[in-house]
Design an enzyme around this catalytic site. Structure first.
Site, PDB file in Angstrom:
ATOM      1  N   GLY A 242       0.829  -1.201   0.000  1.00 15.77           N
ATOM      2  CA  GLY A 242       0.000   0.000   0.000  1.00 15.77           C
ATOM      3  C   GLY A 242       0.861   1.247   0.000  1.00 15.77           C
ATOM      4  O   GLY A 242       0.759   2.098  -0.869  1.00 15.77           O
ATOM      5  N   THR A 471       3.198  -6.550   5.773  1.00 14.95           N
ATOM      6  CA  THR A 471       4.022  -6.131   6.900  1.00 14.95           C
ATOM      7  C   THR A 471       4.234  -7.228   7.926  1.00 14.95           C
ATOM      8  O   THR A 471       5.165  -7.149   8.721  1.00 14.95           O
ATOM      9  CB  THR A 471       3.315  -4.954   7.594  1.00 14.95           C
ATOM     10  OG1 THR A 471       1.910  -5.252   7.644  1.00 14.95           O
ATOM     11  CG2 THR A 471       3.488  -3.679   6.798  1.00 14.95           C
ATOM     12  N   ILE A 616      10.911  -5.326  19.666  1.00 20.72           N
ATOM     13  CA  ILE A 616      10.758  -5.807  18.297  1.00 20.72           C
ATOM     14  C   ILE A 616       9.890  -7.064  18.382  1.00 20.72           C
ATOM     15  O   ILE A 616      10.264  -8.046  19.025  1.00 20.72           O
ATOM     16  CB  ILE A 616      12.142  -6.101  17.677  1.00 20.72           C
ATOM     17  CG1 ILE A 616      12.986  -4.814  17.618  1.00 20.72           C
ATOM     18  CG2 ILE A 616      11.999  -6.743  16.303  1.00 20.72           C
ATOM     19  CD1 ILE A 616      12.379  -3.664  16.834  1.00 20.72           C
ATOM     20  N   LEU A 617       8.732  -7.023  17.756  1.00 20.38           N
ATOM     21  CA  LEU A 617       7.742  -8.098  17.938  1.00 20.38           C
ATOM     22  C   LEU A 617       8.114  -9.357  17.169  1.00 20.38           C
ATOM     23  O   LEU A 617       7.760 -10.466  17.570  1.00 20.38           O
ATOM     24  CB  LEU A 617       6.363  -7.607  17.501  1.00 20.38           C
ATOM     25  CG  LEU A 617       5.847  -6.397  18.298  1.00 20.38           C
ATOM     26  CD1 LEU A 617       4.611  -5.808  17.649  1.00 20.38           C
ATOM     27  CD2 LEU A 617       5.554  -6.792  19.741  1.00 20.38           C
ATOM     28  N   GLN A 625      10.790  -4.849   7.149  1.00 11.96           N
ATOM     29  CA  GLN A 625      10.271  -3.481   7.059  1.00 11.96           C
ATOM     30  C   GLN A 625      11.407  -2.482   6.894  1.00 11.96           C
ATOM     31  O   GLN A 625      11.316  -1.540   6.114  1.00 11.96           O
ATOM     32  CB  GLN A 625       9.460  -3.135   8.313  1.00 11.96           C
ATOM     33  CG  GLN A 625       8.107  -3.798   8.341  1.00 11.96           C
ATOM     34  CD  GLN A 625       7.260  -3.394   7.144  1.00 11.96           C
ATOM     35  OE1 GLN A 625       6.971  -2.216   6.943  1.00 11.96           O
ATOM     36  NE2 GLN A 625       6.903  -4.341   6.330  1.00 11.96           N
ATOM     37  N   GLY A 691       7.371   0.612  10.509  1.00 13.99           N
ATOM     38  CA  GLY A 691       7.135   0.540   9.060  1.00 13.99           C
ATOM     39  C   GLY A 691       7.714   1.693   8.274  1.00 13.99           C
ATOM     40  O   GLY A 691       7.997   1.557   7.078  1.00 13.99           O
ATOM     41  N   GLU A 692       7.853   2.843   8.907  1.00 12.71           N
ATOM     42  CA  GLU A 692       8.331   4.018   8.183  1.00 12.71           C
ATOM     43  C   GLU A 692       9.680   4.522   8.683  1.00 12.71           C
ATOM     44  O   GLU A 692      10.246   5.451   8.110  1.00 12.71           O
ATOM     45  CB  GLU A 692       7.284   5.139   8.292  1.00 12.71           C
ATOM     46  CG  GLU A 692       5.982   4.763   7.581  1.00 12.71           C
ATOM     47  CD  GLU A 692       4.800   5.614   8.002  1.00 12.71           C
ATOM     48  OE1 GLU A 692       4.657   5.873   9.213  1.00 12.71           O
ATOM     49  OE2 GLU A 692       4.024   6.018   7.128  1.00 12.71           O
TER      50      GLU A 692
HETATM   51 MO1  MOS Z   1       1.189   5.181   5.557  1.00 14.02          MO
HETATM   52  S1  MOS Z   1       1.834   6.640   4.279  1.00 14.02           S
HETATM   53  O1  MOS Z   1       0.331   6.000   6.728  1.00 14.02           O
HETATM   54  O2  MOS Z   1       0.530   3.937   4.680  1.00 14.02           O
END
Ligand code: MOS
Length: 731
Positions: A242, A471, A616-617, A625, A691-692
């Protein structure tokens, strides 16, 4: 039963007390085998093949009104069943921001490529043929703004911030930096294009789609259609990426739903790659002025970050460019500006790490430039400028191993071998350089629900409308449940991606694992309490492992003590801990590049990221990620750029052949290190979003390495060879 937790105080480390050791452990994605063998059905594949197929006809002007659509000619073409021109298709030009974008009324065109009509036929080829043949007449507006320069920027008042006096700090600074950086429009480029199959039963709609945030998407779709959200069900069990582009409903969902209603049969709409590029969303281009003032030792006395971005008229979102600048470094005098050019271009929405992904390119380049000017090592400069408390609102940090990431990462990478003088290291025709940058990304908890059932046979089921967009959600929610209930992972069934299940946070803003995982945790905690009560024990005395209960030195299978299923719906909500402390994950990126002295092309030779993001899960999915984020960063640094035609704003390179995301051969050995950390303020799992984090700052490490290799400072992203070559020394 329901169980609720509002995060009003720091949480104890309950997961750390459990007996299983399933949490944290490297565990491959549970749905992986289904995906790689083609057995995980994606949205476009769930039908039985009898669906009608829709293809969009789209605007070929940047702004204006549709005056006529040549319906009759197209309706007569073979296989055509319907041409949908319902104004609900058109009234919201930025479907991805459905609740915030303006209702443009009837037949307004706001950007080139905007869907105008959906042509539906028996086959894809028939629908495509008819859509291409559909004649649309326009009354084009004369005042389209197709480049940012065409539109006077408007100022976002909440982001005009001055603390102290930056101008004075700049004029008194022993070392200062004042430079402007630009980044281009980008596309999320998820592998799976946007796709929907809509099926109505009476007034109830089921949409098989590919979305990130189902509880919101359901409302957005209902809102676009003008129906009751209770009548809308969305299913997205598998999502092929996504990166923000599927946060909001896209036009294919609305089109498929309208067409299916009109025809009384199922309709499938799959966007082509050019349609994904032009008719969903992009990341805004940015222009960023960064000012840094420092004393003789390199300690910052001031930071300024002014940003210009572009958005459609009325879009509430705009790329929050300076987001990380507020809390990463100290310096008493601070100044921010945020200006928006309203342009007739594809809606600019959230793409992975909105804000940090581009803001940290500029900030971290500027820090590198300052380090060079002040003669301070770049790692040292960062270490000197880590503030004790949030430099603007004086909050403490919830947890922050930022300095450790810098020093441990530097050690592991071999940073000490770097020659601080640019252009000194050669390997044949290649100029070699090392660069680094910090990573920072705020952590957010978002309200989430999940239902967990411990069955009397000693298995468990998790149900939530949370998504797994690649993810690892299926896996980590299984791990949390297995850990809390003492079950082998394969006895936990996780069902996701259906609005019939309790509403979760959705996958966005790096909050998915922490938020949806906490809802699961709360449910499991309550199941443990119920079980303990039944056994006449305190919950914290209960040891559950390998499907058994251990008490009084005896071990019994869970199935022996359970006579009925235990079901709890867990609910987590943010509370004071989200307000009282600054929560963020931190890290440091290190890159080695080789720049060809002949062509100016850059190859990344190796890259290392060192991160601290709370618990860290699952070490494997977390590392993936970070790999993905770093690869995004390499793309941003070297190749990714949407090119808008200056005449009408349309995206010229609207495909993966010409929008260059890195491919396997572009990516070298990537190393990811995690430092042990727990964050009691973040959530009961003590984890922070990841993730970011990996993309934040990553590209700046690459461009800083290009400077170290060559002495060429590219401030206009991406650093393609034409920008590097003119500055190279003679061979
Ligand atoms: Mo993110 S840019 O909140 O999928």
């Amino acid at each position: 039963m329901t169980a609720h937790l509002k995060l009003d105080k720091p949480q104890s480390d309950r997961l750390g007390d459990m007996a299983q050791g399933v949490i944290g452990r490297e565990t491959p994605r549970r749905e992986g085998p289904l995906k790689v063998t083609g057995r995980a059905p994606y949205a476009a594949e769930v039908g039985d093949g009898t669906e009608a197929v829709g293809v969009f006809a789209r605007a070929t002007i940047a702004k204006g009104k549709v005056t006529k659509i040549g319906l009759d000619a197209v309706r007569a073409l073979p296989g055509v069943c319907a041409v949908i021109t319902d104004e609900r298709l058109l009234r919201n030009p930025a479907q991805g921001t459905a609740n915030t974008a303006p209702v443009q009324g009837g037949r307004d065109v706001a950007y080139f490529g905007q869907p105008i009509a959906l042509v539906v036929a028996e086959t894809y080829e028939q629908a495509r043929h008819a859509a291409h043949g559909l004649e649309i007449a326009y009354d084009a507006a004369e005042d389209a703004a197709v480049t940012p320069e065409d539109a006077e920027p408007e100022s976002l008042e909440s982001k005009q911030i001055d603390i102290g006096d930056l101008d004075t700090a700049m004029s008194h600074a022993a070392h200062s930096m004042d430079a402007t950086y630009t980044t281009p429009s980008q596309n999320s480029a998820a592998m799976e294009p946007h796709a929907s199959i809509a099926v109505w039963k009476g007034d109830e709609l089921t949409l098989h789609g590919s979305y990130q945030m189902l509880k919101f998407n359901r409302n957005e779709l209902a809102d676009s259609l003008g129906v009751d959200p209770e009548k809308v069900q969305i299913k997205s069990p598998y999502v092929g990426g996504g990166f923000g582009s599927k946060l909001g409903i896209a036009p294919e969902a609305v089109g498929a739903a309208l067409a299916a209603k009109e025809l009384g049969r199922a309709v499938r709409v799959v966007l082509t790659r050019p349609q994904v590029f032009e008719a969903t969303m992009r990341r805004s281009e940015t222009r960023q002025r960064v000012r840094l003032a420092a004393d003789a030792d390199g300690k910052l006395t001031g930071i300024g970050h002014s940003a210009w971005v572009s958005n459609l008229v009325g879009e509430a979102f705009s790329e929050p460019v300076a987001q990380a600048t507020h809390f990463t470094y100290g310096g008493a005098n601070r100044s921010y500006r945020h200006l928006i050019h309203r342009v007739n271009r594809t809606c600019a929405g959230s793409m992975r790490a909105p804000g940090e992904a581009v803001g940290m390119l500029a900030l971290e380049n500027a820090m590198d430039e300052l380090a060079h000017a002040a003669g301070v090592d770049p790692v040292e400069l960062r270490l000197k400028n880590i503030p004790d408390r949030h430099p603007e609102d004086d909050k403490p940090y919830s947890s922050r191993r930022f300095a450790d990431c810098l020093t441990e990462g530097a050690r592991a990478f071999g940073w000490h071998k770097r020659n601080p003088t640019p252009g000194q290291t050669r390997d044949g025709e290649w100029l070699i350089g090392l660069g680094m940058a910090s990573a920072a990304r705020g952590n957010i908890l978002s309200e989430s629900h999940a239902r967990v059932t411990l069955h009397s046979d000693g298995t468990a089921t998790v149900e939530t409308d949370m998504t797994d967009i690649g993810t690892g959600t299926y896996t980590i929610l299984g791990q949390i449940t297995a850990e809390m209930l003492g079950l082998p992972l394969d006895r936990v069934n996780v069902a996701l991606g259906d609005t019939a299940f309790p509403p979760a946070s959705g996958s966005g803003g790096s909050w998915g694992a922490g938020s949806s995982g906490s809802a699961v945790f709360v449910a499991c905690q309550n199941i443990r309490a119920a079980l303990a009560e039944k056994l006449g024990m305190e919950e914290d005395q209960l040891t559950l492992t390998e499907g058994s209960v251990i008490r009084n030195n005896t071990r019994e299978p869970l199935s022996a003590v359970l006579d009925d299923d235990l079901t709890v719906e867990g609910h987590i909500e943010p509370g004071d801990t989200s307000e009282e402390v600054q929560q963020a994950a931190f890290g440091a990126h290190f890159a080695e590049v080789a720049v060809s002295a002949v062509t100016g092309e850059t190859r990344v030779r190796r890259m290392l990221g060192c991160f601290a993001a709370g618990r860290i899960l699952n070490e494997q999915t977390a590392r993936s990620q970070c790999h993905g984020g770093m690869i995004f960063g390499i793309g941003a640094a070297l190749t990714e750029e949407l090119v808008h035609d200056p005449r009408d704003g349309h995206i010229v390179n609207h495909n993966l052949a010409e929008y260059h995301v890195p491919v396997n051969l572009d990516i070298p050995q990537l190393e990811v290190m995690f430092l042990e950390e727990r964050d009691a303020h973040a959530n009961p799992l003590q984890s922070k979003g990841i993730g970011e984090l990996g993309i934040s700052g990553a590209g700046a490490a690459v461009t800083n390495a290009i400077f170290n290799a060559t002495g060429v400072r590219v401030r206009d992203y991406p650093a393609t060879l034409d920008k590097v070559l003119p500055g190279l020394p003679d061979i």
